[in-house]
Design a protein around this motif. Structure first.
Motif, PDB file in Angstrom:
ATOM      1  N   PHE A  22     -39.426  -6.073  16.162  1.00  0.00           N
ATOM      2  CA  PHE A  22     -39.296  -6.019  17.618  1.00  0.00           C
ATOM      3  C   PHE A  22     -37.870  -6.333  18.045  1.00  0.00           C
ATOM      4  N   LYS A  23     -37.263  -7.321  17.393  1.00  0.00           N
ATOM      5  CA  LYS A  23     -35.893  -7.706  17.741  1.00  0.00           C
ATOM      6  C   LYS A  23     -34.932  -6.548  17.490  1.00  0.00           C
ATOM      7  N   LYS A  24     -35.137  -5.842  16.381  1.00  0.00           N
ATOM      8  CA  LYS A  24     -34.296  -4.692  16.072  1.00  0.00           C
ATOM      9  C   LYS A  24     -34.450  -3.623  17.152  1.00  0.00           C
ATOM     10  N   ALA A  25     -35.672  -3.331  17.553  1.00  0.00           N
ATOM     11  CA  ALA A  25     -35.916  -2.346  18.605  1.00  0.00           C
ATOM     12  C   ALA A  25     -35.364  -2.829  19.946  1.00  0.00           C
ATOM     13  N   PHE A  26     -35.491  -4.129  20.203  1.00  0.00           N
ATOM     14  CA  PHE A  26     -35.038  -4.711  21.462  1.00  0.00           C
ATOM     15  C   PHE A  26     -33.525  -4.574  21.617  1.00  0.00           C
ATOM     16  N   HIS A  27     -32.800  -4.653  20.512  1.00  0.00           N
ATOM     17  CA  HIS A  27     -31.340  -4.574  20.560  1.00  0.00           C
ATOM     18  C   HIS A  27     -30.815  -3.140  20.503  1.00  0.00           C
ATOM     19  N   CYS A  28     -31.709  -2.172  20.356  1.00  0.00           N
ATOM     20  CA  CYS A  28     -31.299  -0.774  20.355  1.00  0.00           C
ATOM     21  C   CYS A  28     -30.834  -0.420  21.763  1.00  0.00           C
ATOM     22  N   LYS A  29     -29.622   0.056  21.884  1.00  0.00           N
ATOM     23  CA  LYS A  29     -29.027   0.300  23.203  1.00  0.00           C
ATOM     24  C   LYS A  29     -29.155   1.748  23.666  1.00  0.00           C
ATOM     25  N   GLN A  30     -29.909   2.575  22.935  1.00  0.00           N
ATOM     26  CA  GLN A  30     -30.047   3.970  23.338  1.00  0.00           C
ATOM     27  C   GLN A  30     -30.842   4.113  24.628  1.00  0.00           C
ATOM     28  N   GLU A  31     -31.790   3.259  24.836  1.00  0.00           N
ATOM     29  CA  GLU A  31     -32.608   3.256  26.051  1.00  0.00           C
ATOM     30  C   GLU A  31     -32.637   1.841  26.614  1.00  0.00           C
ATOM     31  N   PRO A  32     -32.658   1.708  27.933  1.00  0.00           N
ATOM     32  CA  PRO A  32     -32.730   0.356  28.501  1.00  0.00           C
ATOM     33  C   PRO A  32     -34.100  -0.277  28.232  1.00  0.00           C
ATOM     34  N   ASN A  33     -34.094  -1.574  27.984  1.00  0.00           N
ATOM     35  CA  ASN A  33     -35.336  -2.306  27.759  1.00  0.00           C
ATOM     36  C   ASN A  33     -36.097  -2.468  29.074  1.00  0.00           C
ATOM     37  N   VAL A  34     -37.393  -2.420  28.952  1.00  0.00           N
ATOM     38  CA  VAL A  34     -38.271  -2.522  30.115  1.00  0.00           C
ATOM     39  C   VAL A  34     -39.407  -3.472  29.762  1.00  0.00           C
TER      40      VAL A  34
END
Length: 85
Positions: A22-34
């Protein structure tokens, strides 16, 4: 190591993997987190209505930092518990 300790270690390891993923996905900057909250409204007559509310974290960077810090702290805590076993 007892069977109980092994089972506990496996549970902790699974939690660590989930949080790291989840942390890896959370830090992915391609799409804003929601943050998404889903809820149900039960009207007086008729069927339940399913709704959701979204909060874009790009508008709340302090909340995004808080979540990121929580994830890091929780992973560290679980790794320490795993070492203790």
């Amino acid at each position: 190591m007892t069977i109980e300790q092994l089972e506990k270690a496996n549970e902790i390891r699974d939690k660590i993997k989930k949080l790291q993923g989840f942390k890896k996905a959370f830090h992915c900057k391609q799409e804003p987190n929601v943050i998404l909250a889903k809820y149900v409204i039960y009207p007086v007559a008729g069927e339940a209505v399913y709704k959701e509310s979204r909060l874009a974290l790009k508008d709340f960077p302090d909340l995004q930092d808080f979540i990121s810090g929580y994830l890091s702290d929780k992973i560290t805590e679980l790794e320490m518990k795993l070492e203790e076993l």
